[in-house]
Write a protein that holds these residues in place. Structure first.
Motif, PDB file in Angstrom:
ATOM      1  N   ARG A   1      48.817 -26.428  29.947  1.00 48.52           N
ATOM      2  CA  ARG A   1      48.108 -25.405  30.728  1.00 48.52           C
ATOM      3  C   ARG A   1      46.797 -25.018  30.053  1.00 48.52           C
ATOM      4  O   ARG A   1      45.772 -24.848  30.723  1.00 48.52           O
ATOM      5  N   ASN A   2      46.829 -24.869  28.733  1.00 51.67           N
ATOM      6  CA  ASN A   2      45.588 -24.570  28.004  1.00 51.67           C
ATOM      7  C   ASN A   2      44.579 -25.703  28.157  1.00 51.67           C
ATOM      8  O   ASN A   2      43.381 -25.465  28.339  1.00 51.67           O
ATOM      9  N   ASP A   3      45.070 -26.941  28.060  1.00 51.52           N
ATOM     10  CA  ASP A   3      44.189 -28.101  28.216  1.00 51.52           C
ATOM     11  C   ASP A   3      43.543 -28.110  29.603  1.00 51.52           C
ATOM     12  O   ASP A   3      42.352 -28.416  29.743  1.00 51.52           O
ATOM     13  N   SER A   4      44.328 -27.790  30.627  1.00 50.92           N
ATOM     14  CA  SER A   4      43.823 -27.799  32.004  1.00 50.92           C
ATOM     15  C   SER A   4      42.729 -26.762  32.192  1.00 50.92           C
ATOM     16  O   SER A   4      41.643 -27.060  32.716  1.00 50.92           O
ATOM     17  N   LEU A   5      42.998 -25.528  31.761  1.00 49.86           N
ATOM     18  CA  LEU A   5      42.011 -24.465  31.926  1.00 49.86           C
ATOM     19  C   LEU A   5      40.773 -24.730  31.075  1.00 49.86           C
ATOM     20  O   LEU A   5      39.631 -24.565  31.533  1.00 49.86           O
ATOM     21  N   GLY A   6      40.990 -25.160  29.828  1.00 49.85           N
ATOM     22  CA  GLY A   6      39.859 -25.463  28.951  1.00 49.85           C
ATOM     23  C   GLY A   6      38.986 -26.569  29.509  1.00 49.85           C
ATOM     24  O   GLY A   6      37.754 -26.516  29.410  1.00 49.85           O
ATOM     25  N   ALA A   7      39.610 -27.588  30.116  1.00 48.53           N
ATOM     26  CA  ALA A   7      38.846 -28.698  30.696  1.00 48.53           C
ATOM     27  C   ALA A   7      37.966 -28.226  31.845  1.00 48.53           C
ATOM     28  O   ALA A   7      36.810 -28.659  31.983  1.00 48.53           O
ATOM     29  N   LEU A   8      38.486 -27.341  32.689  1.00 50.52           N
ATOM     30  CA  LEU A   8      37.695 -26.829  33.812  1.00 50.52           C
ATOM     31  C   LEU A   8      36.489 -26.031  33.326  1.00 50.52           C
ATOM     32  O   LEU A   8      35.375 -26.200  33.835  1.00 50.52           O
ATOM     33  N   TRP A   9      36.687 -25.174  32.341  1.00 55.96           N
ATOM     34  CA  TRP A   9      35.572 -24.384  31.808  1.00 55.96           C
ATOM     35  C   TRP A   9      34.571 -25.266  31.056  1.00 55.96           C
ATOM     36  O   TRP A   9      33.354 -25.106  31.218  1.00 55.96           O
ATOM     37  N   LEU A  10      35.074 -26.185  30.249  1.00 53.41           N
ATOM     38  CA  LEU A  10      34.183 -27.067  29.483  1.00 53.41           C
ATOM     39  C   LEU A  10      33.310 -27.889  30.414  1.00 53.41           C
ATOM     40  O   LEU A  10      32.089 -27.988  30.221  1.00 53.41           O
TER      41      LEU A  10
END
Length: 449
Positions: free
Chosen positions: A94-103
């Motif tokens: 979940r952290n990877d998913s959200l971080g990828a969208l923001w990045l």
């Protein structure tokens, strides 16, 4: 480490061949629909005039650079998220998913601002005249302003594929293409109270289609799949996630940019044999993009299977998935070659009435597709290296194929045998690179099996 939930995750438990079929066919359908609507988009813009069509052609280097970044980030996102899911680390996923969208949003925003700042000098450097530059501005200002809406659905689709979901990403691709195709004539030429907006209308249609995909994918990730349960990450977590994604995503983006560079060199080689050879090569490359649709679809569905099983330490399933896909593309493309070879004359007649162009195009169809299966092995190996979190090997393989084998052998073949020699050189390059790729990947897997 939390053990993955094997009984509820088909990517870790399902029989491999049916699993790959189930994942791949929806992606093929979505890509085919998207390609067809892209052709419709080009058709409507061409109706505005030659200068407008030339303006769209000039935008390719800029738009492709941004899209290549988005593709690279989506590859990194898929590899990182799928590995976490395969290892049972749902919170990390979940952290990877959200971080990828923001990045991805932040990087594309910065690139879009840079593109806007250098818009006029950049396109003048590329050779755009003042008249064409006006049309480029009309299109690119809107396109760049909405570009974040392009990358977010691409990253969202990568997250869903990492979780084993391919139908929804396909629907997102198809629905975006449909919205664009419907809005294009309305906004370009006007209807009733809607004014004719020309190039601006074409860009608006594109951005609205991206907005459709953005809303759909965010809803599905947050409400339907529960992969987005918050909207912000602690700064340290965001930096950690960004590093993981960029370690794979940036090399993948760079490798993706090598292909158009090599194609530009090959086009220059063809130009030494006359404009008819260039015209035939251009048509042939478009036929190739459709002929390799299965390969491209597999290159999107194979990595999540590999990454999840890699994360779950099921290395025999990693090897099985890779070998099944390689075997399938060789057989599929061999059958497709027979169909194309038989249809060479009518295909050439559809695209040109110039006898020299038609002859070159027929030779393209009779020679080049012989190696599409081998090309598939190379593409799948690149995707599999990225899925194993080994992006440097994917870049090395791309460099080896394009600039050690492909371009030199094509040039040498052209010197010896003319246009058909260029095609033969390309086949030899794919044969050599595919052999190296298959051997190298299996050697790497020996570390784990």
């Amino acid at each position: 480490m939390t053990k993955p939930e094997m009984t509820t995750n088909p990517l870790l438990t399902a029989s491999m061949l049916p699993l790959l079929k189930r994942l791949t066919w929806p992606v093929m359908a979505g890509m085919l629909t998207l390609m067809s609507f892209s052709l419709v988009d080009t058709f409507f813009i061409s109706m505005l005039g030659t200068q407008q069509l030339a303006a769209i052609s000039f935008t390719f280097p800029v738009t492709f650079t941004l899209i290549s970044l988005a593709i690279g980030l989506s590859i990194g996102t898929s590899a990182v998220t799928a590995k976490a899911l395969g290892a049972g680390q749902t919170a990390d996923a979940r952290n990877d998913s959200l971080g990828a969208l923001w990045l991805s949003a932040l990087l594309v925003l910065l690139l879009a601002l840079l593109g806007y700042a250098v818009l006029d000098p950049l396109f003048m450097l590329l050779g755009a005249t003042d008249d064409i530059l006006g049309y480029i501005r009309e299109y690119m200002v809107i396109w760049l302003a909405g570009s974040v809406l392009l990358v977010s659905p691409m990253i969202g689709n990568a997250i869903l594929r990492a979780a084993g979901e391919t139908k929804i990403p396909s629907l997102v691709m198809a629905s975006g293409g449909l919205v664009n195709a419907v809005l294009d004539p309305l906004l370009i030429f006007g209807l009733g109270p809607i004014p004719a907006m020309g190039m601006t209308g074409a860009a608006l249609a594109t951005v609205i289609s991206w907005l459709t995909g953005f809303v759909f994918i965010i809803y599905w990730l947050s409400v339907k799949r529960g992969l987005l349960t918050q909207w912000f990450l602690p700064f340290k977590v965001f930096i950690h996630v960004s590093r993981k994604i960029l370690q794979i995503g940036m090399p993948a983006a760079g490798a993706n940019m090598l292909t158009p560079l090599a194609m530009a060199v090959l086009t220059a080689i063809m130009a030494t044999h006359g404009p008819e050879a260039v015209a035939a090569f251009g048509v042939g490359i478009r036929i190739e993009s459709l002929a390799c649709l299965v390969i491209l679809a597999l290159s999107m569905t194979l990595p999540p299977v590999i990454s999840q099983n890699f994360g779950a330490a099921q290395f025999n399933r990693v090897r099985e998935a890779y070998r099944l896909c390689c075997r399938f593309v060789l057989l599929w493309q061999a059958a497709l070659y027979l169909a194309l070879a038989l249809l060479a004359y009518p295909i050439a007649a559809v695209f040109t009435d110039n006898p020299q162009v038609a002859e070159y195009l027929r030779w393209f169809i009779w020679i080049m597709p012989l190696a599409y299966g081998l090309q598939g092995v190379i593409i799948l190996t690149n995707s599999s290296f990225n899925a194993l979190h080994l992006p440097a090997k994917a870049v090395v393989l791309s460099l080896f194929r394009l600039f050690i084998c492909y371009v030199p052998l094509a040039w040498f073949g052209g010197v010896l045998f003319g246009v058909t020699g260029v095609f033969i050189g390309c086949i030899l390059a794919n044969l050599l690179t595919a052999s190296v790729a298959y051997y190298w990947y299996n050697r790497v897997l020996l570390r784990y099996v």
